[in-house]
Write a protein that holds these residues in place. Structure first.
Motif, mmCIF file in Angstrom:
data_model
loop_
_atom_site.group_PDB
_atom_site.id
_atom_site.type_symbol
_atom_site.label_atom_id
_atom_site.label_comp_id
_atom_site.label_asym_id
_atom_site.label_seq_id
_atom_site.Cartn_x
_atom_site.Cartn_y
_atom_site.Cartn_z
ATOM 1 N N ALA A 40 20.031 16.228 -26.688
ATOM 2 C CA ALA A 40 20.030 15.237 -25.606
ATOM 3 C C ALA A 40 18.619 15.099 -25.033
ATOM 4 C CB ALA A 40 21.013 15.636 -24.507
ATOM 5 N N SER A 138 34.158 13.551 -29.588
ATOM 6 C CA SER A 138 33.354 14.439 -28.748
ATOM 7 C C SER A 138 32.977 13.733 -27.458
ATOM 8 C CB SER A 138 32.074 14.870 -29.469
ATOM 9 O OG SER A 138 31.229 15.570 -28.570
ATOM 10 N N GLY A 140 30.817 15.279 -25.472
ATOM 11 C CA GLY A 140 29.624 16.000 -25.056
ATOM 12 C C GLY A 140 30.002 17.354 -24.482
ATOM 13 N N SER A 144 29.093 17.779 -18.583
ATOM 14 C CA SER A 144 28.000 16.842 -18.852
ATOM 15 C C SER A 144 28.294 15.484 -18.232
ATOM 16 C CB SER A 144 27.813 16.670 -20.363
ATOM 17 O OG SER A 144 28.963 16.050 -20.944
ATOM 18 N N SER A 146 28.031 12.830 -19.964
ATOM 19 C CA SER A 146 28.799 12.157 -21.023
ATOM 20 C C SER A 146 30.293 12.393 -20.830
ATOM 21 C CB SER A 146 28.378 12.670 -22.406
ATOM 22 O OG SER A 146 27.027 12.364 -22.680
ATOM 23 N N ASN A 165 34.717 19.171 -26.652
ATOM 24 C CA ASN A 165 33.456 19.382 -25.939
ATOM 25 C C ASN A 165 32.469 20.121 -26.824
ATOM 26 O OD1 ASN A 165 35.540 19.644 -23.287
ATOM 27 N ND2 ASN A 165 33.715 18.412 -23.014
ATOM 28 N N HIS A 168 25.551 17.337 -28.380
ATOM 29 C CA HIS A 168 25.432 16.132 -29.193
ATOM 30 C C HIS A 168 24.984 16.440 -30.618
ATOM 31 C CE1 HIS A 168 26.343 13.938 -25.661
ATOM 32 N NE2 HIS A 168 25.158 14.050 -25.086
ATOM 33 N N ALA A 185 27.981 9.649 -26.056
ATOM 34 C CA ALA A 185 26.736 10.240 -25.566
ATOM 35 C C ALA A 185 26.147 9.332 -24.495
ATOM 36 C CB ALA A 185 25.738 10.437 -26.693
ATOM 37 N N THR A 187 23.091 9.219 -22.580
ATOM 38 C CA THR A 187 21.777 9.864 -22.587
ATOM 39 C C THR A 187 20.717 8.809 -22.855
ATOM 40 O OG1 THR A 187 20.468 11.651 -23.612
ATOM 41 C CG2 THR A 187 21.991 10.455 -25.036
ATOM 42 N N THR A 191 18.541 8.706 -28.998
ATOM 43 C CA THR A 191 19.083 10.041 -28.813
ATOM 44 C C THR A 191 18.769 10.885 -30.050
ATOM 45 O OG1 THR A 191 20.854 9.182 -27.432
ATOM 46 C CG2 THR A 191 21.211 11.343 -28.428
#
Length: 309
Positions: A40, A138, A140, A144, A146, A165, A168, A185, A187, A191
């Motif tokens: 991330a 996922s 993240g 988070s 995310s 969980n 990334h 994600a 972020t 990324t």
């Protein structure tokens, strides 16, 4: 007519409060900055910021602490376990936000924006978020940004998924290995986790224009419809999604002199901090005071007043 905090700050800048130098600041033995997980942008930008702060505060041990990201960072700040932390704007509402209460959290400044990216295999039949119902995805790391925002979004849409969980980096490799059908994600872009497998495994980003409008209408403030540019990831084209501002937060109990040095470092060494991250290159004084509902720390406010541009 009501006067905004931004207007008050900018109007007061001409007062010119003298800036302190790092040498005049009582140097703490240790300064801990909560960053983010592997893969991330928070972790990499946070690490670069910690290095810059270490140069400014040579008598201080500056530690970049890897974390799950935004939600964990806000919690660690509230508990007094760290001094500084990176966070997206949306998870901060439950914290004690105060420029006066020493147990509170305040802002050093706004940095850059994170973009929600929902990544799927290029060959997957998934075309919209509803197609992920019941599938392994996922969210993240635990605590988070995310996870926070993906959970909020899918709850709003009433789309139940098999949420996992993980960092990334791990999620990207499991996606390529067929163990996941998508990764969420929130972020900066590009990324690293996505870029890292794009050359060996074909990916696709889901367009989220309606979802972006729904979030922005339901939760006023942190969410802004946005487009990930076609130049971000080779061959993926532009993608409509939403962005969330990222802030550097501080314990309000930190001295104003110390936070003034931190603020100066962020906004005068932004090119160094953002060296490998195009989104972080957006760090600038003009937008730095736009911290939403989070009040500026007294030291940050003092630095902004003395450095009008």
């Amino acid at each position: 007519m009501p006067v905004s905090r931004r207007s008050v700050l900018l109007a007061a800048l001409a007062a010119g409060v003298p800036a302190c130098t790092a040498a005049e600041v009582p140097a703490p033995e240790e300064l801990v900055l909560a960053t983010g997980p592997d893969g991330a942008v928070f972790q990499e930008v946070g690490g670069a910021l910690a290095e810059a702060l270490a140069d400014r505060l040579p008598a201080t041990r500056v530690v970049a602490r890897p974390t799950g990201a935004s939600v964990e960072n806000v919690r660690l700040l509230a508990e007094g376990q760290v001094h500084l932390g990176l966070s997206s704007l949306d998870p901060v509402d439950g914290a004690l936000l105060s420029a006066d209460d020493p147990n509170g959290i305040s802002a050093v400044g706004r940095l850059y924006d994170s973009f929600m990216q929902v990544v799927v295999p290029a060959s997957a039949p998934v075309r919209r978020l509803a197609d992920l119902a019941g599938r392994p995805v996922s969210f993240g790391p635990v605590e988070s940004g995310s996870e926070f925002t993906a959970t909020r979004l899918l709850d709003l849409l009433d789309v139940p998924v098999d949420a996992r969980n993980m960092a990334h980096d791990e999620a990207a490799h499991r996606l390529a290995g067929g163990e996941l059908d998508a990764l969420f994600a929130l972020t900066g872009i590009p990324t690293p986790a996505v870029s890292g497998i794009l050359g060996t495994f074909p990916l696709r980003l889901l367009d989220l224009p309606e979802e972006a409008e729904l979030l922005a209408d339901t939760y006023r403030g942190p969410y802004v419809p946005a487009t990930i540019p076609a130049t971000t990831y080779a061959g993926l084209g532009p993608c409509r999604t939403f962005a969330v501002p990222n802030l550097l937060l501080a314990r309000t109990s930190l001295s104003a002199d110390l936070v003034e040095v931190v603020t100066r470092t962020v906004f005068t060494e932004s090119a160094r901090i953002a060296a490998d991250h195009p989104e972080a290159s957006r760090i600038n004084v003009r937008t730095g005071i736009a911290t939403g509902q989070v009040p500026l720390h007294r030291g940050a406010e003092r630095w902004f007043r003395a450095n009008k541009r």
